[in-house]
Write a protein that holds these residues in place. Structure first.
Motif, PDB file in Angstrom:
ATOM      1  N   LEU A   1      44.400  33.859  54.225  1.00 19.12           N
ATOM      2  CA  LEU A   1      44.070  33.881  52.791  1.00 19.12           C
ATOM      3  C   LEU A   1      43.699  35.284  52.321  1.00 19.12           C
ATOM      4  O   LEU A   1      44.127  35.723  51.251  1.00 19.12           O
ATOM      5  CB  LEU A   1      42.922  32.918  52.493  1.00 19.12           C
ATOM      6  CG  LEU A   1      43.279  31.442  52.457  1.00 19.12           C
ATOM      7  CD1 LEU A   1      42.014  30.594  52.378  1.00 19.12           C
ATOM      8  CD2 LEU A   1      44.201  31.149  51.281  1.00 19.12           C
ATOM      9  N   ALA A   2      42.911  35.989  53.119  1.00 17.72           N
ATOM     10  CA  ALA A   2      42.496  37.341  52.752  1.00 17.72           C
ATOM     11  C   ALA A   2      43.712  38.268  52.654  1.00 17.72           C
ATOM     12  O   ALA A   2      43.874  39.001  51.671  1.00 17.72           O
ATOM     13  CB  ALA A   2      41.487  37.888  53.764  1.00 17.72           C
ATOM     14  N   VAL A   3      44.580  38.215  53.648  1.00 17.80           N
ATOM     15  CA  VAL A   3      45.774  39.069  53.655  1.00 17.80           C
ATOM     16  C   VAL A   3      46.694  38.709  52.491  1.00 17.80           C
ATOM     17  O   VAL A   3      47.248  39.588  51.831  1.00 17.80           O
ATOM     18  CB  VAL A   3      46.499  38.972  55.015  1.00 17.80           C
ATOM     19  CG1 VAL A   3      47.898  39.576  54.941  1.00 17.80           C
ATOM     20  CG2 VAL A   3      45.681  39.667  56.088  1.00 17.80           C
ATOM     21  N   SER A   4      46.821  37.424  52.215  1.00 17.01           N
ATOM     22  CA  SER A   4      47.638  36.982  51.090  1.00 17.01           C
ATOM     23  C   SER A   4      47.120  37.569  49.775  1.00 17.01           C
ATOM     24  O   SER A   4      47.887  38.068  48.950  1.00 17.01           O
ATOM     25  CB  SER A   4      47.647  35.451  51.033  1.00 17.01           C
ATOM     26  OG  SER A   4      48.345  35.005  49.903  1.00 17.01           O
ATOM     27  N   GLY A   5      45.821  37.506  49.577  1.00 15.46           N
ATOM     28  CA  GLY A   5      45.216  38.051  48.357  1.00 15.46           C
ATOM     29  C   GLY A   5      45.397  39.553  48.232  1.00 15.46           C
ATOM     30  O   GLY A   5      45.720  40.073  47.157  1.00 15.46           O
ATOM     31  N   ILE A   6      45.202  40.262  49.336  1.00 15.13           N
ATOM     32  CA  ILE A   6      45.359  41.720  49.334  1.00 15.13           C
ATOM     33  C   ILE A   6      46.813  42.093  49.022  1.00 15.13           C
ATOM     34  O   ILE A   6      47.086  42.937  48.168  1.00 15.13           O
ATOM     35  CB  ILE A   6      44.926  42.312  50.692  1.00 15.13           C
ATOM     36  CG1 ILE A   6      43.408  42.135  50.881  1.00 15.13           C
ATOM     37  CG2 ILE A   6      45.333  43.784  50.806  1.00 15.13           C
ATOM     38  CD1 ILE A   6      42.942  42.341  52.314  1.00 15.13           C
ATOM     39  N   ALA A   7      47.750  41.447  49.707  1.00 19.63           N
ATOM     40  CA  ALA A   7      49.175  41.756  49.523  1.00 19.63           C
ATOM     41  C   ALA A   7      49.636  41.414  48.113  1.00 19.63           C
ATOM     42  O   ALA A   7      50.419  42.154  47.502  1.00 19.63           O
ATOM     43  CB  ALA A   7      50.013  41.008  50.561  1.00 19.63           C
ATOM     44  N   SER A   8      49.136  40.311  47.572  1.00 14.42           N
ATOM     45  CA  SER A   8      49.490  39.920  46.202  1.00 14.42           C
ATOM     46  C   SER A   8      48.997  40.971  45.217  1.00 14.42           C
ATOM     47  O   SER A   8      49.726  41.387  44.317  1.00 14.42           O
ATOM     48  CB  SER A   8      48.880  38.554  45.888  1.00 14.42           C
ATOM     49  OG  SER A   8      49.145  38.199  44.556  1.00 14.42           O
TER      50      SER A   8
END
Length: 161
Positions: A25-32
């Motif tokens: 979830l954290a990586v998804s948010g950062i990448a988004s």
């Protein structure tokens, strides 16, 4: 001199499978937030989950431990480092096992170990592994801003005559 990231995000989780989703979830948010495409975000989530899952299963076995995740944000890429302090392993031997898959083999005959590394290498632009008092897996994905969108030439509206 090594290029410094614009921002660095650090996350520490217990080395338990229950917490791998938090990292995804954290990586998804950062990448988004950085502007990665949906497909690239999905690739990042799978690769970081593989790196974390490897640390959970191989670094600490049934002992307590933690996994450190560092997300370096650069103008053109995201660098994610997944670090454990478990016992190191023979990196060259694992990399030799993680080569291309034989597409003619039935699924049940595929090797069980080394697939995670192969998957990470397939999804990321670059994967680096270092082992010294633990394992550090660095996953690098570049932002593809200049790619043409799918169906860019498709008509936007249909006219009836």
């Amino acid at each position: 001199m090594k290029e410094q990231p614009k921002d660095m995000i650090e996350l520490t989780i217990p080395a338990k499978a229950d917490f791998v989703g938090v990292v995804r979830l954290a990586v998804s948010g950062i990448a988004s937030r950085m502007g990665f495409s949906y497909d690239d975000i999905e690739d990042l989530k799978v690769a970081v989950a593989e790196a974390c899952t490897n640390a959970v299963h191989h670094a600490y076995k049934d002992q307590r431990g933690e996994i450190l995740i560092f997300c370096g944000i650069f103008p053109d890429r995201l660098e994610i480092e997944v670090v454990d302090r478990g016992p190191s392993f023979d990196i060259a031997e694992v990399q030799a096992r993680s080569g291309p898959l034989n597409g003619h083999m039935p699924v049940h005959a595929l090797p069980e170990r080394g697939l995670g590394l192969y998957l990470m290498k397939s999804l990321m632009d670059k994967v680096e592994i270092k082992g010294d008092g633990g394992i550090a897996v660095t996953l690098i994905k570049y932002i593809r801003r200049d790619e043409v969108e799918e169906d860019v030439d498709a008509p936007t509206e249909t006219r009836s005559h």
